[in-house]
Write an enzyme that holds these catalytic residues in place. Structure first.
Site, PDB file in Angstrom:
ATOM      1  CB  CYS A   2      32.185  23.673  42.236  1.00 50.61           C
ATOM      2  SG  CYS A   2      31.137  25.104  42.085  1.00 50.61           S
ATOM      3  NE  ARG A  27      37.877  22.054  41.715  1.00 47.59           N
ATOM      4  CZ  ARG A  27      38.059  21.703  40.432  1.00 47.59           C
ATOM      5  NH1 ARG A  27      39.219  21.229  40.053  1.00 47.59           N
ATOM      6  NH2 ARG A  27      37.098  21.827  39.549  1.00 47.59           N
ATOM      7  CD1 TRP A  75      34.940  30.533  44.083  1.00 49.52           C
ATOM      8  CD2 TRP A  75      34.438  30.596  41.916  1.00 49.52           C
ATOM      9  NE1 TRP A  75      35.531  31.650  43.549  1.00 49.52           N
ATOM     10  CE2 TRP A  75      35.246  31.724  42.238  1.00 49.52           C
ATOM     11  CE3 TRP A  75      34.025  30.450  40.601  1.00 49.52           C
ATOM     12  CZ2 TRP A  75      35.626  32.679  41.303  1.00 49.52           C
ATOM     13  CZ3 TRP A  75      34.408  31.398  39.656  1.00 49.52           C
ATOM     14  CH2 TRP A  75      35.187  32.500  40.012  1.00 49.52           C
ATOM     15  CG  ASN A 101      32.691  22.651  38.800  1.00 51.96           C
ATOM     16  OD1 ASN A 101      32.379  23.847  38.828  1.00 51.96           O
ATOM     17  ND2 ASN A 101      33.879  22.229  38.419  1.00 51.96           N
ATOM     18  N   GLY A 102      29.735  23.785  37.342  1.00 52.37           N
ATOM     19  CA  GLY A 102      29.463  24.240  35.980  1.00 52.37           C
ATOM     20  C   GLY A 102      28.289  25.209  35.981  1.00 52.37           C
ATOM     21  CD  GLU A 481      52.785  35.872  35.520  1.00 53.55           C
ATOM     22  OE1 GLU A 481      51.846  36.282  34.819  1.00 53.55           O
ATOM     23  OE2 GLU A 481      52.608  35.088  36.459  1.00 53.55           O
ATOM     24  CE  LYS A 485      51.778  34.508  39.878  1.00 57.58           C
ATOM     25  NZ  LYS A 485      51.187  34.704  38.647  1.00 57.58           N
ATOM     26  CD  GLU A 488      47.825  35.848  40.705  1.00 57.06           C
ATOM     27  OE1 GLU A 488      46.701  35.349  40.510  1.00 57.06           O
ATOM     28  OE2 GLU A 488      48.827  35.508  40.087  1.00 57.06           O
ATOM     29  CG  HIS A 504      52.681  58.242  25.383  1.00 52.88           C
ATOM     30  ND1 HIS A 504      52.749  59.275  24.476  1.00 52.88           N
ATOM     31  CD2 HIS A 504      53.764  57.466  25.169  1.00 52.88           C
ATOM     32  CE1 HIS A 504      53.817  59.113  23.712  1.00 52.88           C
ATOM     33  NE2 HIS A 504      54.467  58.026  24.102  1.00 52.88           N
ATOM     34  CE  LYS A 603      46.773  26.565  39.837  1.00 53.92           C
ATOM     35  NZ  LYS A 603      47.856  27.576  39.702  1.00 53.92           N
TER      36      LYS A 603
HETATM   37  C1  AGP Z   1      47.679  33.318  37.494  1.00 54.43           C
HETATM   38  O1  AGP Z   1      48.487  33.440  38.677  1.00 54.43           O
HETATM   39  C2  AGP Z   1      46.209  33.257  37.810  1.00 54.43           C
HETATM   40  N1  AGP Z   1      45.920  32.231  38.729  1.00 54.43           N
HETATM   41  C3  AGP Z   1      45.332  33.252  36.573  1.00 54.43           C
HETATM   42  O2  AGP Z   1      45.586  34.452  35.883  1.00 54.43           O
HETATM   43  C4  AGP Z   1      45.528  32.075  35.597  1.00 54.43           C
HETATM   44  O3  AGP Z   1      46.771  32.201  34.950  1.00 54.43           O
HETATM   45  C5  AGP Z   1      44.415  32.146  34.538  1.00 54.43           C
HETATM   46  O4  AGP Z   1      43.177  32.010  35.190  1.00 54.43           O
HETATM   47  C6  AGP Z   1      44.541  31.064  33.445  1.00 54.43           C
HETATM   48  O5  AGP Z   1      44.422  29.806  34.035  1.00 54.43           O
HETATM   49  P1  AGP Z   1      44.851  28.520  33.149  1.00 54.43           P
HETATM   50  O6  AGP Z   1      46.308  28.674  32.848  1.00 54.43           O
HETATM   51  O7  AGP Z   1      44.550  27.343  34.034  1.00 54.43           O
HETATM   52  O8  AGP Z   1      44.023  28.524  31.900  1.00 54.43           O
END
Ligand code: AGP
Length: 608
Positions: A2, A27, A75, A101-102, A481, A485, A488, A504, A603
């Site tokens: 949020c 966000r 959100w 937010n929360g 990673e 990338k 996502e 395996h 985010k």
């Molecule tokens: C990575 O591209 C994602 N947006 C997500 O996995 C992110 O790395 C994860 O939510 C951790 O966020 P942070 O580094 O703000 O704790």
């Protein structure tokens, strides 16, 4: 997550709030709303969907006159996205409005009590309970009502609150969810994050847990939840306004990829002085560093992947055992932590709920916690015993790139510092490693220059159903990673595997034309990885290889090879990630995906 924006001043509030909310869209959200005091009463407008809908509904705020108000992008956590569940929420008479937010963890028993007292709820949200509770405790003193409510609720909150019979004040409160307060020429602001108010002020106050702020148009006061006034230090924001804009790139993500040479340099160079690694912010003497015999790296998502690389680097250089774990597992499994252990929490946002909880769990057990964090003043940064900032600046794209690369750089520095004090590397090797660190930004720049080549290759895989990544050692870490990338932002299914593990089980999924990305940057493992490439090719796979310049033998087992500049093998992830980021980006762009705001993602995941 949020987004919250509030304003009180001499200008019309609604346009300022809408503008601020637009800077928080990164966000992630599913609805938006505003509550503005129009001189007589609080007018509330809200709508499910993109912020544009609210803007159109209010003609850019024109239909909501007034110089005091709060706004919100939601959100969904409790209650599906809908107009009714959107914030702001009000009490029955509409004289109190709140944005949140929360998560209010005890909202159900509180809601039952309020309903028993005759409250009529119009939403499924936890937040609406706050509006009715405020009404219940309000006797004309907003601060008194707010603090009483905060003593009743459990969970996390960043709140903006307005009272119709106090139109000269906006209130804010914070526990666990981030919230800042700002003062500009034309008034005062609350916001979930700096970009929302950067065009109006560079002077901000980061609210701490269980603090309440009372904003007036010419200033603000801060209080504890026991109504004691408290003093807070202002922080001057030195980000330039463009930093939060795209600076000419098509997407924030591409802009941030191209910032990596600088952000890696910004993270490394202040900590390399006179051919030594200097990390004063660790707040640990060499003696204390030498005494570390175990490290626990805890994080989520890409930050976790950085931790996996960190494990290989720290163990290789400093010979200290490292365990890496996702925070959502660590926090609930009653972990067994060894004496003299150091816990490292890695987080770009510094607000990830699971990572913050892991930090608190570690500290509760008496363990020292180092934060590797990007957002200055964030919760993890402030609650850790010490913090190494990754000076990557604001990262807007949901898919992290520059912050991830800066996390790797921070981990290299830490590994080298530990190796230095423990004497586990020779002087010659230490200096060679330093040289390699210094070269990384230019080598990253060089690889970014290959974007057209990567784009051309990526366009062949826009229709792919599955793409696999594999590698050994730190090549497995970077495969994790690279896979994240891709999936996502392009929504193409992908998995990363330790190359020796494919046979395996997963190799059964390899079909004619399946793309397998093989990362092979470790000379001592070149031959082993080539064997794995031959295995998948024999089953029809198309193999794209990432390897160091000169490893020509790999060509016999590959269909497409990307050569990386030569660096110390232990730092190779910082180079291999560049073509992998570009590949994921161009597959997503080719598939017409919303690269900066991928579906279902946020985010910063500030709720469990
Ligand atoms: C990575 O591209 C994602 N947006 C997500 O996995 C992110 O790395 C994860 O939510 C951790 O966020 P942070 O580094 O703000 O704790």
């Amino acid at each position: 997550m949020c987004g919250i924006v509030g304003y009180i001043g001499t200008r019309q509030a609604a346009p300022i709030i809408l503008d601020g909310l637009s800077k928080l869209e990164y966000r992630g959200y599913d609805s938006a709303g505003m509550a503005i005091y129009d001189g007589e009463r609080i007018v509330t407008k809200k709508a499910v969907g993109r912020l544009k809908i609210l803007e159109n509904l209010t003609r850019g705020g024109e239909t909501m006159p007034g110089t005091l108000g709060i706004g919100h992008t939601r959100w969904a956590t409790h209650g599906a996205p809908s107009d009714a569940n959107s914030h702001p929420h009000t009490n029955q008479s509409g004289t109190i409005a709140v944005v949140h937010n929360g998560i209010i963890e005890n909202y159900i028993p509180l809601k039952k009590k309020m309903e028993a007292r005759g409250c009529r709820f119009v939403s499924e949200t936890d937040t609406e309970v706050l509006a009715h509770l405020l009404d219940y405790y309000y006797r004309g003193n907003p601060l008194e009502a707010i603090t009483k409510v905060l003593h009743r609720v459990e969970g996390s909150y960043a709140l903006g609150i307005v009272f119709a019979d106090h139109p000269e004040e906006v209130f804010a409160a914070r526990k666990d969810s981030p919230l800042i307060v700002g003062q500009g020429e034309d008034g005062c602001f609350i916001a979930s994050d700096v970009p929302a108010i950067l065009r109006y002020t560079r002077t901000v106050y980061y609210m701490d847990n269980q603090e309440v702020a009372c904003l007036r148009k010419d200033g603000m006061r801060f209080y504890s939840v026991d109504e004691e006034e408290i003093e807070k230090e202002a922080v001057s924001i030195d980000w330039d306004a463009d930093a939060a804009e795209k600076a000419g790139y098509e997407h924030f993500m591409l802009k941030e990829m191209y910032e990596q040479p600088r952000t890696v340099a910004d993270t490394l160079s202040p900590r390399i002085r006179n051919n030594e690694i200097v990390i004063d912010e660790l707040k640990m003497t060499d003696e204390e560093l030498r005494a570390i015999h175990k490290i626990y790296i805890v994080a989520c998502g890409s930050a976790y992947h950085a931790g996996v690389t960190g494990k290989y680097v720290i163990e290789n250089l400093a010979r200290v055992g490292v365990e890496v774990e996702v925070a959502s597992e660590f926090r609930y499994r009653d972990p067994i932590l060894e004496e003299n252990g150091l816990v490292i929490i890695i987080s770009q946002s510094g607000e990830t709920a699971d990572s913050l909880a892991a930090l608190r769990e570690s500290r509760k057990r008496g363990f020292r916690v180092l934060g590797i964090v990007n957002v200055v003043g964030s919760s993890i940064a402030r609650e850790a015993d010490s913090v190494m900032y990754t000076w990557a600046g604001p990262e807007i794209a949901v898919a992290t790139t520059k912050a991830y690369s800066a996390q790797l750089a921070a981990l290299y520095l830490l590994a080298m510092k530990l190796a230095r004090v423990k004497g586990t590397v020779t002087e010659e090797r230490f200096q060679n490693l330093l040289q390699a660190l210094r070269r990384l930004p230019d080598q990253i720049e060089l690889l970014l220059g290959q974007k057209e080549k990567i784009q051309h290759f990526a366009n062949r895989y826009l229709g792919a159903r599955d793409i696999f990544f594999m590698g050994r050692g730190i090549d497995f870490a970077i495969s994790l990673e690279g896979s994240l990338k891709l999936k996502e932002i392009s929504y193409v299914h992908s998995e990363a595997y330790a190359a020796g593990e494919l046979k395996h089980g997963t190799i059964s999924l390899i079909e004619e034309g399946t793309l397998v990305v093989a990362v092979s940057t470790q000379p001592y493992l070149y031959q082993k990885t080539i064997s794995n490439m031959v295995e998948v090719k024999a089953r029809g796979a198309f193999v794209m290889a990432l390897t160091g310049e000169g490893n020509l033998a790999i060509e016999k087992a590959s269909d497409y090879v990307i050569y990386l500049p030569i660096t110390e093998p232990i730092f190779a992830n910082s180079l291999a990630i560049i073509p992998l980021q570009l590949f994921g980006y161009y597959v997503a762009v080719g598939r017409g995906c919303d690269v900066d705001k991928p579906r279902n993602l946020a985010k910063s995941v500030t709720v469990e």
